[in-house]
Every structure is written in structure tokens, then in C-alpha cells.
Scaffold this motif. Structure first.
Motif: not given
Length: 395
Positions: A187-214
């Protein structure tokens, strides 16, 4: 570094699964197990490059004690040739203190370098065609903060080690993501965040920043009992133009990175944001002269993007195996189909009571294939089994 023309072949790997029974709960028992690993490697003229160690988790303190014992034993036993390793809080089946999935590299005229980063060992394997980097346990599971910060820490270490070896995230072809309490909702201030989804958000951020292939690596995202995130990965840098790495799709499954928002659990990370889907390929084919490898991502009973066989472990296991087989029949530039064989399978079972059924089906479908069975939460609450693996072909 000098290589001859005869060295321009793929790097061959093989695997062995060994266990340590509960009555051998001592440093001596662990050392004897490691001796068996090394003895097997000597028998096949191979060197250990990777150890994935699975152990049950009665509680966090007990796990950390067992992990510390095994880690010390690995450093003491292998000394200047410590392989990449991770000690994973997943209970092995049948019931044992530890199960070890050991990887061996074979072949002549290989350059193998044993290195360290932040007290974590990793391996470089080179021949005339490729440079392979294998690292396990990126992250700081001993310093758990929260799932987002732990994921960031793990990916930062991945980036650091790649940069150290003049590689980038574009070179990662296989990745294992161990996510503590993967299905937990926070529970994050009324928003419910799943651990796997939080991981996917971080993975998406790093891939966008450091991975240029599609496209993306083959990958597994799987639950572990201990909080935190660790990452194992293989990155490969081609030294010649005769090496290709291509994604492999299953026509019966939607690619995970285009999943709809409705199958992603929990709230978006911010108001009006969309949730990042899991970014991985169903499989990835590494084609080399003489030897090719198909990395099979964590595969489950999903058709399209929907779970099949809810509450039916037998059906889920059969659908999962069919999905694996479809990947191995994919047409994306495969070398001679008749030469393909399974090199390794890892089977994750959610419920301990389901293990006998899953094991019976898997051993019937994959006789003689090295397999390790462990208990773990899969990335969806209604998934009861997940299987990953590796196939090889000489050509």
C-alpha cells in the motif's frame, strides 16, 4: 590474445544437478558436494563457470546462515578459480538441504578469466568468435531496503560490470531476475503496487536508458522467499561477423512486452501513468559456427496473454511443455533441426503437494535431461508451474 582458425567454434556447455541431503548439514558436507562438482567437470574435461545453489528458507536468519556457509565453502574450495554463483532461497525437490545446478564449459583453446566485482565473482570466457560474461547475484540482498531500491541497486551493478568489461546492456542475451516475495502487494498512499510490477518499472527504466536495440534478452522473473532482488545474466560480445543473436517467438503466445494493462497487477507507479509490461523475449537463439544455443525463457501455461488451466497443475504443466516445444520449432533462422537437444531444464513449482505430478510429467517428456525442481511463486498468482531451459545444436 592469439587464436588459430581452428578455434573459431562455439563455446560448448553442459550441466549437472547434484544434491546435499539434510543429514550432511556441515561445512564438510558442502565441501564434499563441491568436490563432486569438480570431479564431474574433470571427467568431461570441463571447467565450472556457474553454480546456482537452491536452499529452503525456514526463516530469513536460517537462510542467511546457510548461504554464508555455502559461500565461504565455494571461496575456500575454488580459491583462485571461483565461478559465478548465486544462493537462491527456493526449496529444492525432493527435500534436501541444497541442490546445485552446475554449469561446465568445454573446448580447447579457451581463455577463461576469474574476476571479482564488489566481492562478487564473475567469469569471462573467450575464444576467436565471442567474449562471454557470466555473473550471478548482482544486488545486495543482505541490505534489504524496499523492492524499488533493491531492483535499482541490482541493475546498477549490472551496468557497472558491463562497463568494466567494455560491454553494454545490448550484449545481455539471458537474464534471471530473482524477486523477493514477487506477488506481494504494498500500500503506497492508497495505490497498491505489486513487487513484480515495481521490478518491471525499474527494468523498463534501465532498458530505456542503457539498451538501444529494439529486442530484449531471454529472461526469467521468479519469486524467492527472502526480500530483495538479485540478477544473474549472460552477456555475449561477438568478435567476428559469424555470430548472430536473434529473438525467438511462440506463435501461440503474445510477446510479454506487449501485454495489455488488464493483465498487469496492481496500480500504475504514478497517477495517469501506464504500467510497464515484462520486457523479455520468449526465447533467444545464439548462432555460431559449429555450435548454437537456444535460451528458453521462463515459460508457463499462457496462451495469447491468458492463463490456461487455472487450478489444474497437470494441464498447466502440459501446456507449458507444449509452449517450450513450439519455441524449439520456431523458424527464426534455426540450424539443422534434427541436431537440437535439451541441455538443461529448471522447473519451478508453486505448491509442494504438486511436485510429484509435475516431476512425473517432466521426466516422461524429457528423459535423461538434467533437471532441477524447486518451489517458487511464479509471476502470476494463478500460475502453478514454470519451466525454463537451454537447448543446443552442433552444426
Amino acid at each position: 590474445m592469439n587464436f588459430s582458425k581452428d578455434d573459431s567454434m562455439g563455446i560448448e556447455k553442459s550441466y549437472k544437478v547434484l544434491g546435499l541431503e539434510k543429514d550432511n548439514n556441515s561445512i564438510g558436507g558442502i565441501m564434499r558436494l563441491l568436490h563432486k562438482v569438480k570431479k564431474y567437470g574433470a571427467a568431461i574435461n570441463g571447467q565450472v563457470f556457474k553454480l546456482t545453489v537452491f536452499t529452503s528458507c525456514e526463516d530469513e536468519d536460517r537462510y542467511r546462515s546457510k548461504a554464508a556457509d555455502f559461500s565461504r565453502a565455494i571461496f575456500e574450495y575454488f580459491r583462485d578459480e571461483v565461478p559465478a554463483f548465486n544462493i537462491v532461497s527456493q526449496k529444492p525437490f525432493p527435500d534436501s538441504l541444497f541442490a546445485v545446478e552446475a554449469g561446465f564449459v568445454t573446448g580447447q583453446n579457451l581463455q577463461i578469466h576469474y574476476k571479482m566485482h564488489r566481492d562478487t565473482p564473475y567469469i569471462l570466457i573467450e575464444n576467436a568468435m565471442v567474449k562471454e560474461l557470466w555473473m550471478s547475484g548482482a544486488g545486495e540482498p543482505d541490505h534489504f531496503r524496499d523492492i524499488e531500491q533493491d531492483a535499482i541497486c541490482a541493475f546498477e551493478q549490472v551496468v557497472e560490470i558491463l562497463e568494466k568489461e567494455s560491454m553494454t546492456m545490448n550484449h545481455i542475451i539471458r537474464q534471471w531476475n530473482y524477486v523477493g516475495e514477487i506477488l506481494k502487494m504494498n500500500d503506497a498512499d492508497g495505490r497498491y503496487l505489486q513487487n513484480y510490477q515495481v521490478f518491471n518499472e525499474v527494468r523498463g527504466h534501465f532498458y530505456k536508458q542503457y539498451r538501444t536495440r529494439k529486442d530484449f534478452p531471454a529472461a526469467t522473473g521468479i519469486g524467492v522467499k527472502i526480500p530483495g532482488v538479485t540478477i544473474d545474466f549472460c552477456a555475449i560480445k561477438s568478435l567476428v561477423n559469424r555470430v548472430a543473436s536473434v529473438p525467438v517467438n511462440n506463435p501461440n503466445q503474445q510477446n510479454a512486452y506487449v501485454y495489455g494493462q488488464e493483465v498487469l497487477v496492481g496500480s500504475a507507479p504514478a497517477t495517469n501513468a501506464v504500467k510497464q509490461p515484462p520486457q523479455f523475449e520468449r526465447g533467444r537463439l545464439l548462432k555460431m559456427q559449429g555450435y548454437s544455443t537456444l535460451f528458453l525463457s521462463g515459460t508457463a501455461s499462457i496462451i495469447g496473454q491468458e492463463t490456461i488451466g487455472i487450478d489444474d497443475v497437470k494441464k498447466q504443466t502440459l501446456v507449458t511443455i507444449d509452449n517450450l516445444e513450439r519455441l524449439s520449432r520456431s523458424p527464426e533462422g534455426f540450424p539443422n533441426r534434427e541436431t537440437w537437444s535439451y541441455n538443461l531444464l529448471r522447473v519451478y513449482v508453486k505448491k509442494e503437494d504438486d511436485f510429484p505430478v509435475v516431476q512425473q510429467i517432466c521426466k516422461r517428456h524429457f528423459p535423461e535431461v538434467p533437471m532441477v525442481f524447486v518451489q517458487a511463486d511464479v509471476c502470476r498468482d494463478n500460475l502453478l508451474v514454470e519451466i525454463e531451459g537451454e537447448m543446443v545444436a552442433k552444426n
